[in-house]
Design an enzyme around this catalytic site. Structure first.
Site, PDB file in Angstrom:
ATOM      1  N   HIS A 185      -0.551   1.393 -13.310  1.00  0.00           N
ATOM      2  CA  HIS A 185       0.103   0.209 -13.871  1.00  0.00           C
ATOM      3  C   HIS A 185       1.566   0.539 -14.135  1.00  0.00           C
ATOM      4  CE1 HIS A 185       0.445  -3.610 -15.880  1.00  0.00           C
ATOM      5  NE2 HIS A 185       1.109  -2.999 -16.832  1.00  0.00           N
ATOM      6  N   MET A 203      -4.713  -6.705  -6.756  1.00  0.00           N
ATOM      7  CA  MET A 203      -4.284  -7.775  -7.652  1.00  0.00           C
ATOM      8  C   MET A 203      -5.417  -8.740  -8.021  1.00  0.00           C
ATOM      9  SD  MET A 203      -1.234  -6.894  -8.186  1.00  0.00           S
ATOM     10  CE  MET A 203      -0.437  -8.301  -8.961  1.00  0.00           C
ATOM     11  N   LEU A 218      -8.213  -5.420 -19.750  1.00  0.00           N
ATOM     12  CA  LEU A 218      -7.212  -5.447 -18.670  1.00  0.00           C
ATOM     13  C   LEU A 218      -6.050  -4.499 -18.966  1.00  0.00           C
ATOM     14  CD1 LEU A 218      -6.227  -6.809 -16.005  1.00  0.00           C
ATOM     15  CD2 LEU A 218      -5.003  -8.426 -17.472  1.00  0.00           C
ATOM     16  N   GLY A 261       0.782  -1.231   0.000  1.00  0.00           N
ATOM     17  CA  GLY A 261       0.000   0.000   0.000  1.00  0.00           C
ATOM     18  C   GLY A 261       0.815   1.283   0.000  1.00  0.00           C
ATOM     19  N   GLU A 263       5.353   6.829  -9.290  1.00  0.00           N
ATOM     20  CA  GLU A 263       3.968   6.410  -9.037  1.00  0.00           C
ATOM     21  C   GLU A 263       3.325   7.303  -7.981  1.00  0.00           C
ATOM     22  OE1 GLU A 263       3.119   2.267  -8.598  1.00  0.00           O
ATOM     23  OE2 GLU A 263       4.845   1.636  -9.776  1.00  0.00           O
ATOM     24  N   THR A 278     -11.373   0.237 -17.699  1.00  0.00           N
ATOM     25  CA  THR A 278     -12.481  -0.245 -18.515  1.00  0.00           C
ATOM     26  C   THR A 278     -12.370  -1.765 -18.515  1.00  0.00           C
ATOM     27  OG1 THR A 278     -11.157  -0.169 -20.518  1.00  0.00           O
ATOM     28  CG2 THR A 278     -12.468   1.815 -20.002  1.00  0.00           C
TER      29      THR A 278
HETATM   30  C1  GRF Z   1       2.647  -0.723  -7.840  1.00  0.00           C
HETATM   31  O1  GRF Z   1       3.827  -0.934  -8.541  1.00  0.00           O
HETATM   32  C2  GRF Z   1       1.513  -0.447  -8.804  1.00  0.00           C
HETATM   33  O2  GRF Z   1       1.914   0.202  -9.958  1.00  0.00           O
HETATM   34  C3  GRF Z   1       1.047  -1.846  -9.136  1.00  0.00           C
HETATM   35  O3  GRF Z   1       1.163  -2.553  -7.933  1.00  0.00           O
HETATM   36  C4  GRF Z   1       2.171  -1.962  -7.114  1.00  0.00           C
HETATM   37  C5  GRF Z   1       1.535  -1.643  -5.803  1.00  0.00           C
HETATM   38  O4  GRF Z   1       2.461  -1.161  -4.872  1.00  0.00           O
HETATM   39  N1  GRF Z   1      -0.279  -1.807  -9.698  1.00  0.00           N
HETATM   40  P1  GRF Z   1       1.960  -0.544  -3.505  1.00  0.00           P
HETATM   41  O5  GRF Z   1       1.143  -1.610  -2.797  1.00  0.00           O
HETATM   42  O6  GRF Z   1       1.162   0.680  -3.801  1.00  0.00           O
HETATM   43  O7  GRF Z   1       3.220  -0.235  -2.751  1.00  0.00           O
END
Ligand code: GRF
Length: 221
Positions: free
Chosen positions: A114, A95, A149, A17, A179, A146
């Site tokens: 992603h 996931m 995937l 997270g 991110e 959407t």
């Molecule tokens: C991140 O790399 C995100 O891009 C992917 O899953 C990972 C999640 O990481 N969808 P976190 O749990 O937010 O640290």
């Protein structure tokens, strides 16, 4: 959304997270004018649940293994989320593959992050695949969800260089920093009503967003 109440986010996680934590910070500093109404995980053991709880945020888990089908699991998600009336649903390392049962009720207010420069490398092991392909850069994309995937219209993308000797782990460490920057930006745009999803893709302030998303540059907000 009425002007009398603060916008509500619901964040879905499966693991540590760290993106969720970026949202906790963004709401605390006022970068995002919203409350996190709920953090939900499909995995009861997700470390991020404890992080959220420590920040005083409501948490819950819905264990997908208790459902016979993806659709049943998605219906349980929808009924829980609807109680919180989210203005925006944030997938942050969630996931599970979602079905229309979940996606349709939240269409246009459902975002995902992603870790690749979509449309390259949808699915798993993105950093390994970028390295194996000999790419010189990698990155991350925030996009609308959407039914395809990792295929919904991109909103914003950040790039990082691939350096000699990179492993999937060193690359991931460089990408995750980006991110945490771009995801709150995209969410803020959405909550400000500046983003729209339509048949052709996404727009920001009424202007069509390029097919790979807006290129993140420092200072954009
Ligand atoms: C991140 O790399 C995100 O891009 C992917 O899953 C990972 C999640 O990481 N969808 P976190 O749990 O937010 O640290």
């Amino acid at each position: 959304m009425t002007s009398s109440r603060k916008a509500r986010l619901v964040i879905l996680i499966s693991g540590r997270g760290s993106n969720m934590q970026a949202f906790i910070e963004a709401c605390k500093t006022g970068q995002i004018d919203a409350d996190i109404a709920l953090v939900l995980s499909n995995s009861p053991d997700a470390a991020g649940l404890a992080t959220a709880a420590a920040a005083g945020i409501a948490t819950t888990s819905i264990d997908h293994r208790r459902y016979e089908s993806r659709k049943d699991f998605d219906a349980a998600l929808v009924s829980t989320l609807q109680k919180y009336q989210p203005d925006l649903v944030i997938l942050a390392g969630f996931m599970r593959i979602l079905t229309p049962v979940f996606i349709t009720p939240f269409a246009g207010k459902l975002l995902n992050i992603h870790p690749s420069l979509l449309p390259k490398y949808p699915g798993l092991n993105t950093h390994r695949r970028a390295l194996e392909a000999g790419d010189r850069e990698a990155g991350v994309t925030v996009h609308y969800v959407t039914q395809e995937l990792d295929g919904g219209p991109p909103i914003i993308q950040a790039r990082v260089p691939i350096e000699q000797g990179d492993s999937p782990e060193t690359l991931a460490t460089r990408v995750i920093v980006q991110e945490h920057i771009i995801y709150p930006i995209a969410a803020k745009w959405q909550l400000q009503g500046r983003l729209q999803l339509d048949e052709q893709g996404a727009t920001l302030d009424g202007k069509r967003i390029p097919a790979t998303g807006i290129d993140y540059v420092q200072g954009i907000e």
